[in-house]
Design an enzyme around this catalytic site. Structure first.
Site, PDB file in Angstrom:
ATOM      1  N   SER A  30      19.157  27.311  28.959  1.00  0.00           N
ATOM      2  CA  SER A  30      18.410  28.554  28.675  1.00  0.00           C
ATOM      3  C   SER A  30      19.279  29.798  28.907  1.00  0.00           C
ATOM      4  O   SER A  30      19.200  30.768  28.144  1.00  0.00           O
ATOM      5  CB  SER A  30      17.139  28.634  29.526  1.00  0.00           C
ATOM      6  N   ASP A  82      27.466  24.591  26.963  1.00  0.00           N
ATOM      7  CA  ASP A  82      26.191  25.227  26.599  1.00  0.00           C
ATOM      8  C   ASP A  82      26.398  26.402  25.649  1.00  0.00           C
ATOM      9  O   ASP A  82      25.678  26.542  24.656  1.00  0.00           O
ATOM     10  CB  ASP A  82      25.474  25.755  27.864  1.00  0.00           C
TER      11      ASP A  82
HETATM   12  C1  MEV Z   1      25.133  21.464  33.298  1.00  0.00           C
HETATM   13  O1  MEV Z   1      24.222  21.624  32.212  1.00  0.00           O
HETATM   14  C2  MEV Z   1      26.214  20.514  32.937  1.00  0.00           C
HETATM   15  C3  MEV Z   1      27.350  20.388  33.930  1.00  0.00           C
HETATM   16  O2  MEV Z   1      28.319  19.499  33.330  1.00  0.00           O
HETATM   17  C4  MEV Z   1      28.005  21.717  34.261  1.00  0.00           C
HETATM   18  C5  MEV Z   1      28.730  22.321  33.072  1.00  0.00           C
HETATM   19  O3  MEV Z   1      29.159  21.597  32.172  1.00  0.00           O
HETATM   20  O4  MEV Z   1      28.890  23.552  33.095  1.00  0.00           O
HETATM   21  C6  MEV Z   1      26.881  19.747  35.226  1.00  0.00           C
END
Ligand code: MEV
Length: 299
Positions: free
Chosen positions: A89, A133
């Site tokens: 998000s 992300d």
């Molecule tokens: C978080 O959604 C995923 C992790 O691999 C951290 C990241 O990739 O920034 C735990």
């Protein structure tokens, strides 16, 4: 005076590789059609309206201001993405804000530039973050990280997310995994290598549209995430609920600790998998792949 500029950006799920990606191992993530919408207009001051963390808006405006001066903006956020659930998000709000700023202030940034800037914003707030992300939210589709390659537009199977309605802190979980790795480096590195191999196979079975084998790999990946301590009773219950109701496979998505699982299944089994997740105490969300990442909302 140009009025309101509106941009939206999607959430994501991981088919494989979270946590290992922090150590430069491969991961595959998919943009999904839950979106955050940002409405932005010029103003004589800075006003932010959101139900979530305003730091991502403030920091996005700050980072953008190093490219073009921003005297004042009003930003309103509406989101379909649960916060702190591992669905990205904060990346979606950052990417949509930068998209709107880019247009309003004629900065001519490419999508690659926006993805990079959004990653810097996330990293400055979260400390440790991979570009997963922010890249998926900007580009959409299925992407391979850390290569930052869009490997496929869509999946020919259904995606069902199960939300435990508990929250996991990405920062704390990444830190806990780091400590575990410092204490048992050889064991944990072998697990990360195995996750990297899983991602290599995920790419192969995605290309071949062999979702049964893809599901099996997701199940193995889930076991390895449990092994590094990012599981929870609630997450395991939802994974079991989805699998026992006909999913090809199911796993934690994101940092874990709380948040969501992701399951894949045949289209005809969606209702069954939803039931399995809800009987196990979760909230089921049926999602499609979002081929679009960042996009302008017209009208
Ligand atoms: C978080 O959604 C995923 C992790 O691999 C951290 C990241 O990739 O920034 C735990």
């Amino acid at each position: 005076m140009r009025g309101v500029v509106v941009y939206s950006a999607p959430a994501k799920v991981y088919l494989s590789g979270e946590h290992a990606v922090v150590y430069n191992k491969r991961a595959v993530a998919v943009g999904i059609d839950l979106r955050t919408t940002v409405r932005l207009e010029r103003s004589d001051n800075f006003h932010y309206q959101t139900n979530a963390d305003t730091r991502y808006l403030e920091e996005a405006v700050n980072a953008f201001s190093s490219i073009k001066a921003v005297d004042g903006v009003e930003i309103k956020v509406e989101s379909e993405i649960p916060v702190g659930a591992g669905l990205g998000s904060s990346a979606a709000v950052t990417v949509a804000t930068l998209g709107a700023l880019n247009e309003e202030f004629d900065a001519n940034l490419s999508k690659e530039d926006i993805a990079k800037l959004a990653f810097e914003v996330e990293r400055s707030i979260q400390g440790v973050a991979s570009p997963t992300d922010t890249f998926v939210s900007t580009m959409g589709g299925c992407v391979l990280v850390p290569d930052l390659l869009r490997i496929q537009d869509t999946l020919d199977c259904a995606i069902v997310i199960g939300d435990t309605r508990t929250v996991g802190s990405t920062k704390k979980l990444v830190q806990a995994v780091k400590e575990l790795r410092s204490s048992e480096p050889e064991v944990i590195d072998l697990i990360f290598d195995a996750i990297d191999r899983i991602t290599a196979a995920v790419i192969e079975w995605l290309e071949a549209a062999d979702y049964k084998r893809l599901g099996m790999l997701m199940n193995i990946n889930h076991g390895l995430l449990d092994a590094i301590g990012v599981g929870s009773l609630e997450l395991s219950a939802l994974v079991d609920g989805a699998r026992s109701h006909g999913a090809y496979g199911a796993k934690i998505t994101g940092a874990g600790g709380g948040g969501c699982i992701v399951a894949i299944c045949e289209a005809k089994k969606v209702a069954q998998v939803v039931e399995g997740i809800e009987e196990a105490g979760g909230k089921a969300i049926v999602a499609d792949v979002s081929g679009d990442g960042l996009r302008k909302v017209v009208g």
